[in-house]
Design a protein around this motif. Structure first.
Motif, PDB file in Angstrom:
ATOM      1  N   MET A   1       0.839  -1.184   0.000  1.00 45.76           N
ATOM      2  CA  MET A   1       0.000   0.000   0.000  1.00 45.76           C
ATOM      3  C   MET A   1       0.887   1.251   0.000  1.00 45.76           C
ATOM      4  O   MET A   1       1.977   1.256   0.561  1.00 45.76           O
ATOM      5  N   LYS A   2       0.398   2.273  -0.617  1.00 45.69           N
ATOM      6  CA  LYS A   2       1.163   3.508  -0.716  1.00 45.69           C
ATOM      7  C   LYS A   2       1.112   4.294   0.588  1.00 45.69           C
ATOM      8  O   LYS A   2       0.191   4.145   1.381  1.00 45.69           O
ATOM      9  N   LYS A   3       2.119   5.151   0.772  1.00 46.81           N
ATOM     10  CA  LYS A   3       2.193   6.002   1.958  1.00 46.81           C
ATOM     11  C   LYS A   3       1.292   7.226   1.745  1.00 46.81           C
ATOM     12  O   LYS A   3       1.473   7.976   0.786  1.00 46.81           O
ATOM     13  N   VAL A   4       0.335   7.409   2.648  1.00 50.00           N
ATOM     14  CA  VAL A   4      -0.613   8.517   2.546  1.00 50.00           C
ATOM     15  C   VAL A   4      -0.417   9.441   3.742  1.00 50.00           C
ATOM     16  O   VAL A   4      -0.348   8.992   4.890  1.00 50.00           O
ATOM     17  N   GLU A   5      -0.301  10.739   3.450  1.00 51.17           N
ATOM     18  CA  GLU A   5      -0.184  11.766   4.486  1.00 51.17           C
ATOM     19  C   GLU A   5      -1.312  12.769   4.278  1.00 51.17           C
ATOM     20  O   GLU A   5      -1.646  13.098   3.146  1.00 51.17           O
ATOM     21  N   ILE A   6      -1.868  13.261   5.388  1.00 47.75           N
ATOM     22  CA  ILE A   6      -2.919  14.259   5.300  1.00 47.75           C
ATOM     23  C   ILE A   6      -2.663  15.350   6.331  1.00 47.75           C
ATOM     24  O   ILE A   6      -2.504  15.082   7.511  1.00 47.75           O
ATOM     25  N   TYR A   7      -2.552  16.569   5.841  1.00 49.81           N
ATOM     26  CA  TYR A   7      -2.386  17.737   6.697  1.00 49.81           C
ATOM     27  C   TYR A   7      -3.773  18.219   7.104  1.00 49.81           C
ATOM     28  O   TYR A   7      -4.644  18.393   6.236  1.00 49.81           O
ATOM     29  N   THR A   8      -3.977  18.426   8.399  1.00 51.39           N
ATOM     30  CA  THR A   8      -5.286  18.785   8.920  1.00 51.39           C
ATOM     31  C   THR A   8      -5.180  19.882   9.975  1.00 51.39           C
ATOM     32  O   THR A   8      -4.082  20.228  10.408  1.00 51.39           O
ATOM     33  N   THR A   9      -6.348  20.390  10.366  1.00 53.88           N
ATOM     34  CA  THR A   9      -6.458  21.232  11.564  1.00 53.88           C
ATOM     35  C   THR A   9      -7.627  20.688  12.381  1.00 53.88           C
ATOM     36  O   THR A   9      -8.486  19.967  11.876  1.00 53.88           O
ATOM     37  N   MET A  10      -7.652  21.068  13.655  1.00 53.65           N
ATOM     38  CA  MET A  10      -8.750  20.661  14.523  1.00 53.65           C
ATOM     39  C   MET A  10     -10.040  21.342  14.068  1.00 53.65           C
ATOM     40  O   MET A  10     -10.005  22.459  13.554  1.00 53.65           O
ATOM     41  N   PHE A  11     -11.132  20.654  14.264  1.00 52.32           N
ATOM     42  CA  PHE A  11     -12.472  21.188  14.009  1.00 52.32           C
ATOM     43  C   PHE A  11     -12.721  21.538  12.545  1.00 52.32           C
ATOM     44  O   PHE A  11     -13.573  22.364  12.239  1.00 52.32           O
ATOM     45  N   CYS A  12     -11.986  20.934  11.640  1.00 47.63           N
ATOM     46  CA  CYS A  12     -12.139  21.190  10.206  1.00 47.63           C
ATOM     47  C   CYS A  12     -13.074  20.123   9.616  1.00 47.63           C
ATOM     48  O   CYS A  12     -12.708  18.946   9.569  1.00 47.63           O
ATOM     49  N   PRO A  13     -14.266  20.530   9.162  1.00 46.91           N
ATOM     50  CA  PRO A  13     -15.192  19.530   8.615  1.00 46.91           C
ATOM     51  C   PRO A  13     -14.691  18.876   7.328  1.00 46.91           C
ATOM     52  O   PRO A  13     -14.985  17.707   7.071  1.00 46.91           O
ATOM     53  N   TYR A  14     -13.928  19.605   6.535  1.00 42.68           N
ATOM     54  CA  TYR A  14     -13.380  19.025   5.308  1.00 42.68           C
ATOM     55  C   TYR A  14     -12.327  17.974   5.636  1.00 42.68           C
ATOM     56  O   TYR A  14     -12.220  16.953   4.951  1.00 42.68           O
ATOM     57  N   CYS A  15     -11.549  18.230   6.677  1.00 38.32           N
ATOM     58  CA  CYS A  15     -10.547  17.259   7.121  1.00 38.32           C
ATOM     59  C   CYS A  15     -11.242  15.984   7.600  1.00 38.32           C
ATOM     60  O   CYS A  15     -10.836  14.873   7.237  1.00 38.32           O
ATOM     61  N   ALA A  16     -12.289  16.155   8.406  1.00 42.19           N
ATOM     62  CA  ALA A  16     -13.034  15.004   8.913  1.00 42.19           C
ATOM     63  C   ALA A  16     -13.630  14.197   7.756  1.00 42.19           C
ATOM     64  O   ALA A  16     -13.600  12.961   7.762  1.00 42.19           O
ATOM     65  N   ARG A  17     -14.147  14.888   6.767  1.00 45.77           N
ATOM     66  CA  ARG A  17     -14.755  14.236   5.605  1.00 45.77           C
ATOM     67  C   ARG A  17     -13.707  13.436   4.819  1.00 45.77           C
ATOM     68  O   ARG A  17     -13.952  12.300   4.403  1.00 45.77           O
ATOM     69  N   ALA A  18     -12.536  14.037   4.616  1.00 39.32           N
ATOM     70  CA  ALA A  18     -11.463  13.351   3.878  1.00 39.32           C
ATOM     71  C   ALA A  18     -10.959  12.135   4.663  1.00 39.32           C
ATOM     72  O   ALA A  18     -10.760  11.060   4.080  1.00 39.32           O
ATOM     73  N   LYS A  19     -10.770  12.292   5.961  1.00 39.89           N
ATOM     74  CA  LYS A  19     -10.304  11.168   6.787  1.00 39.89           C
ATOM     75  C   LYS A  19     -11.337  10.046   6.795  1.00 39.89           C
ATOM     76  O   LYS A  19     -10.971   8.866   6.738  1.00 39.89           O
ATOM     77  N   LYS A  20     -12.608  10.390   6.840  1.00 41.05           N
ATOM     78  CA  LYS A  20     -13.672   9.383   6.826  1.00 41.05           C
ATOM     79  C   LYS A  20     -13.632   8.582   5.529  1.00 41.05           C
ATOM     80  O   LYS A  20     -13.779   7.354   5.540  1.00 41.05           O
ATOM     81  N   LEU A  21     -13.428   9.259   4.403  1.00 46.43           N
ATOM     82  CA  LEU A  21     -13.339   8.562   3.119  1.00 46.43           C
ATOM     83  C   LEU A  21     -12.144   7.621   3.100  1.00 46.43           C
ATOM     84  O   LEU A  21     -12.266   6.455   2.692  1.00 46.43           O
ATOM     85  N   LEU A  22     -10.989   8.105   3.529  1.00 43.82           N
ATOM     86  CA  LEU A  22      -9.793   7.259   3.536  1.00 43.82           C
ATOM     87  C   LEU A  22      -9.986   6.050   4.454  1.00 43.82           C
ATOM     88  O   LEU A  22      -9.638   4.921   4.085  1.00 43.82           O
TER      89      LEU A  22
END
Length: 86
Positions: A1-22
């Motif tokens: 599997m490939k190495k996946v990195e995600i830059y986020t901030t707290m309380f960010c709904p877009y971050c939560a949405r992206a993490k949920k998909l992954l």
């Protein structure tokens, strides 16, 4: 599997949405929280060719895009291949 990195901030709904998909795809990822770390945010911006919004997602060190972009890829049936899970 490939190495996946995600830059986020707290309380960010877009971050939560992206993490949920992954997570729904069983993808392990390294989360890099840039909420209070200006140096990490600068690193993210540099790596993402100037993009300053979160999240920013990278696969094997290459910039993939933001939450909207990975959802678009998923809708087109192209995300799994980019993540190395197809």
């Amino acid at each position: 599997m490939k190495k996946v990195e995600i830059y986020t901030t707290m309380f960010c709904p877009y971050c939560a949405r992206a993490k949920k998909l992954l997570k729904s795809k069983g993808v392990d990822f390294k989360e890099i929280d840039v909420t209070v770390d200006g140096d990490l945010r600068e690193e993210m911006t540099r790596r993402a060719s100037g993009a300053r919004t979160v999240p920013q997602i990278f696969v094997d060190g290459k910039h993939l895009g933001d939450s909207d972009y990975i959802h678009m890829l998923d809708a087109e049936g192209k995300l799994d291949q980019r993540l190395g899970i197809a």
